[in-house]
Every structure is written in structure tokens, then in C-alpha cells.
Write a protein that holds these residues in place. Structure first.
Motif, mmCIF file in Angstrom:
data_model
loop_
_atom_site.group_PDB
_atom_site.id
_atom_site.type_symbol
_atom_site.label_atom_id
_atom_site.label_comp_id
_atom_site.label_asym_id
_atom_site.label_seq_id
_atom_site.Cartn_x
_atom_site.Cartn_y
_atom_site.Cartn_z
ATOM 1 N N VAL A 94 -40.439 27.654 -26.881
ATOM 2 C CA VAL A 94 -41.152 28.733 -26.204
ATOM 3 C C VAL A 94 -40.367 29.102 -24.950
ATOM 4 O O VAL A 94 -39.465 28.363 -24.542
ATOM 5 N N LYS B 191 -42.844 29.681 -32.179
ATOM 6 C CA LYS B 191 -44.285 29.714 -31.922
ATOM 7 C C LYS B 191 -45.116 29.532 -33.186
ATOM 8 O O LYS B 191 -46.290 29.179 -33.111
ATOM 9 N N GLU C 37 -48.677 29.869 -29.381
ATOM 10 C CA GLU C 37 -48.182 30.841 -28.409
ATOM 11 C C GLU C 37 -47.742 30.184 -27.109
ATOM 12 O O GLU C 37 -46.820 30.643 -26.446
#
Length: 312
Positions: free
Chosen positions: A42, A82, A87
Motif C-alpha cells: 500500500v 490491495k 484498502e
């Protein structure tokens, strides 16, 4: 029990990174000297709070955290991970830790400084793209000789990758130039690959036992892994894949390594399908091997590392 291990942990703080951090912080013979952060699974703005969340859960808020590279060495299209990490990188976990600011010193600078201050003492465990390590090598070319050990989760030793470039594992795919720089500079590198990850899942039965231990740490483990388990099931995987925890066990307890191969390592930086692919010489280069490719670990010791960390 293994001897004392002093760690720098370089991480892109996805779900399996969080578990690896927990194994290190829950190990009786480990000291985490620093956590350095890098964009990968991420973006960096998610990685840093994820690290602090794990430190909070483990009661280790005093460990210094250093902000690292946001992007790979060269520009170009990349995809974060992700799908498997959520997320936020922690399976869409609702954070509870107080917001904490990292150190001002950049990760690459901190890695070189700590290695110089403690020559021969520190094991560096790289759980994400190798961008910070490549930058640290530019600042401190002696880094490979200053570290006690370098353990990397990365590569695919039979070219069974897990990225849009079919032969490349994610961490090497994300920054091939950095991986190649580290591979060429390393004098002794321990590598836990994607194929080794596939061969060592946590079974559904063992997962339920760990998640059901009834501690706050076990509940955190269950919360952050639920999204990953569901994503893995969609792709036909049974149980939980734990690439970064396997690398951490190899770093914490080298005697848990049950089988390995020794080769010279390169990382491909070109090719439509092969950029980021790890290449092993199988003795053909005439150069001394610099990489221990871990192909098997003691499953009982891996599970015990999880149980110990989650039961605390």
C-alpha cells in the motif's frame, strides 16, 4: 531456544508484514532496534500508521519508526496489492492506536547509521520492495559487511510469480532495480521466495486455533487476516499464506530452516513478462554463491512462533 537476534525490520506493512512484526516483537530473544517503512503493498501514508498499530497491539510503542521511500527508484506503472491486503493494508481494520509521528531521519540514512553504530550485530529483515536498502547501499557501500545477516522475503526461484509480470514475485516486481542492486552487493543473503510461501500455508484448522486463543493479539490477528483469507479463497488457496512471517522465522531461528539451496542471484530489469524475475545461476556463472534460497521450514516451529506471539 535460539540465540539473541537484533533486528532492523524494513516493511511495506501489509497484513503478512503485520504478522511478521508480531512474531519479532513477541519473541523472547529478539530486540527490534528499528522499523523502516517503504511503499509497496500500500502507499507509504498507509504503511506508517499500520506499523504504529502493530506496535500498539504488541505494547512496543517505544520502537523507533523511520519513514522511507514512497516510490521505486525508477518511474513506471505499478500496482499495489490491495486485493489481498485491503484498502488500508491491514484488511480494512479499524485503527485504535493513538496517531504517532515517525522519526525525522529517512529510513535509508537510519539503516546505514545503525549498521555503522553496531557493526556485526544487526540482522536486517526486508519484507517489502528493496528501495530503502538500495538507497542505503548508495549512502553506505559497506552495508553488506556491517550487517550480521540480511534476510529477504522476495523472489520466485522457479519463476512462479504472483504479479502482472508472470515470472516475478511482488517485492522484486515493484522495484526491480533496487532488488538487482541488493542482489549484486550482497555477500550473504537469505531469501524466502513465493514458491516457499505456497508450500507452507497455515491450514484452516491451525488458523482457527491461533485466531481462537482469546487474547487481544489473537483478535487483532483474526481481524486483519479475514479479508486476506477471503481473497485467497477466491483464487483457490486453502488456508492462510504467510510469506513475511516465514522470512521472520528464518531470521529469528535459523535452525528452523529445513532445506535450502545456494546460488548466485540476479534480478531481471527488462522484459515484458520477466522484469523483476529472480535468476539463479545453478553454478554456471563461476562466481561464489551469495544467496541461500530457503525451500523448506520446520512447520511446527513456524506455528509455535505464531502461538507464542499471539498468546502474550
Amino acid at each position: 531456544m535460539s540465540e539473541s537476534v537484533n533486528l532492523i525490520i524494513d516493511t511495506d506493512a501489509g497484513v503478512d508484514d503485520a504478522q511478521a512484526l508480531m512474531l519479532a516483537l513477541g519473541h523472547p530473544n529478539a530486540e527490534v532496534a528499528a522499523v523502516t517503512t517503504v511503499g509497496g503493498n500500500v502507499p507509504l501514508e498507509n504503511v506508517i500508521p499500520n506499523v504504529f498499530e502493530v506496535l500498539h497491539v504488541m505494547g512496543a510503542e517505544g520502537v523507533p519508526v523511520f519513514p522511507g521511500a514512497r516510490e521505486p527508484l525508477l518511474p513506471g506503472p505499478r500496482e499495489h496489492a490491495k486485493t489481498f491486503h485491503g484498502e488500508d493494508g491491514l484488511g480494512n481494520y479499524q485503527p485504535r492506536a493513538a496517531r504517532v509521528t515517525p522519526q525525522s531521519e529517512p529510513a535509508a540514512v537510519a539503516i546505514g547509521r545503525l549498521a555503522r553504530e553496531r557493526p556485526g550485530e544487526l540482522t536486517l529483515v526486508a519484507l517489502g520492495p528493496l528501495t530503502n536498502l538500495a538507497l542505503a547501499l548508495r549512502l553506505e557501500p559497506e552495508l553488506p559487511r556491517l550487517l550480521r545477516r540480511l534476510v529477504v522475503m522476495g523472489g520466485a526461484h522457479t519463476a512462479r510469480g504472483n504479479t502482472p509480470r508472470w515470472g516475478a514475485e511482488f517485492n522484486f516486481y515493484y522495484d526491480p532495480e533496487a532488488a538487482q542492486m541488493v542482489a549484486q552487493a550482497a555477500e550473504e543473503l537469505t531469501m524466502v521466495t513465493w514458491e516457499t510461501t505456497l508450500a507452507h500455508p497455515i491450514s484452516p484448522e491451525d488458523y482457527r486455533r491461533l485466531a481462537g486463543l482469546g487474547t487481544p493479539r489473537a483478535r487483532f490477528f483474526a481481524d486483519i487476516t479475514a479479508h486476506t483469507l477471503a481473497s485467497l479463497a477466491k483464487f483457490g488457496y486453502q488456508g492462510l499464506l504467510v510469506p513475511d512471517p516465514l522470512a521472520m522465522v528464518a531470521a529469528l531461528e535459523p535452525e528452523a530452516i529445513a532445506a535450502e539451496e545456494r546460488h548466485r542471484l540476479w534480478v531481471e530489469t527488462c522484459g515484458e513478462h520477466t522484469r523483476g524475475q529472480s535468476l539463479l545461476d545453478y553454478g554456471r556463472s563461476g562466481l561464489e554463491p551469495n544467496t541461500r534460497v530457503v525451500t523448506a521450514l520446520d512447520r511446527a516451529r513456524v506455528l509455535e512462533s505464531f502461538r507464542r506471539a499471539l498468546a502474550g
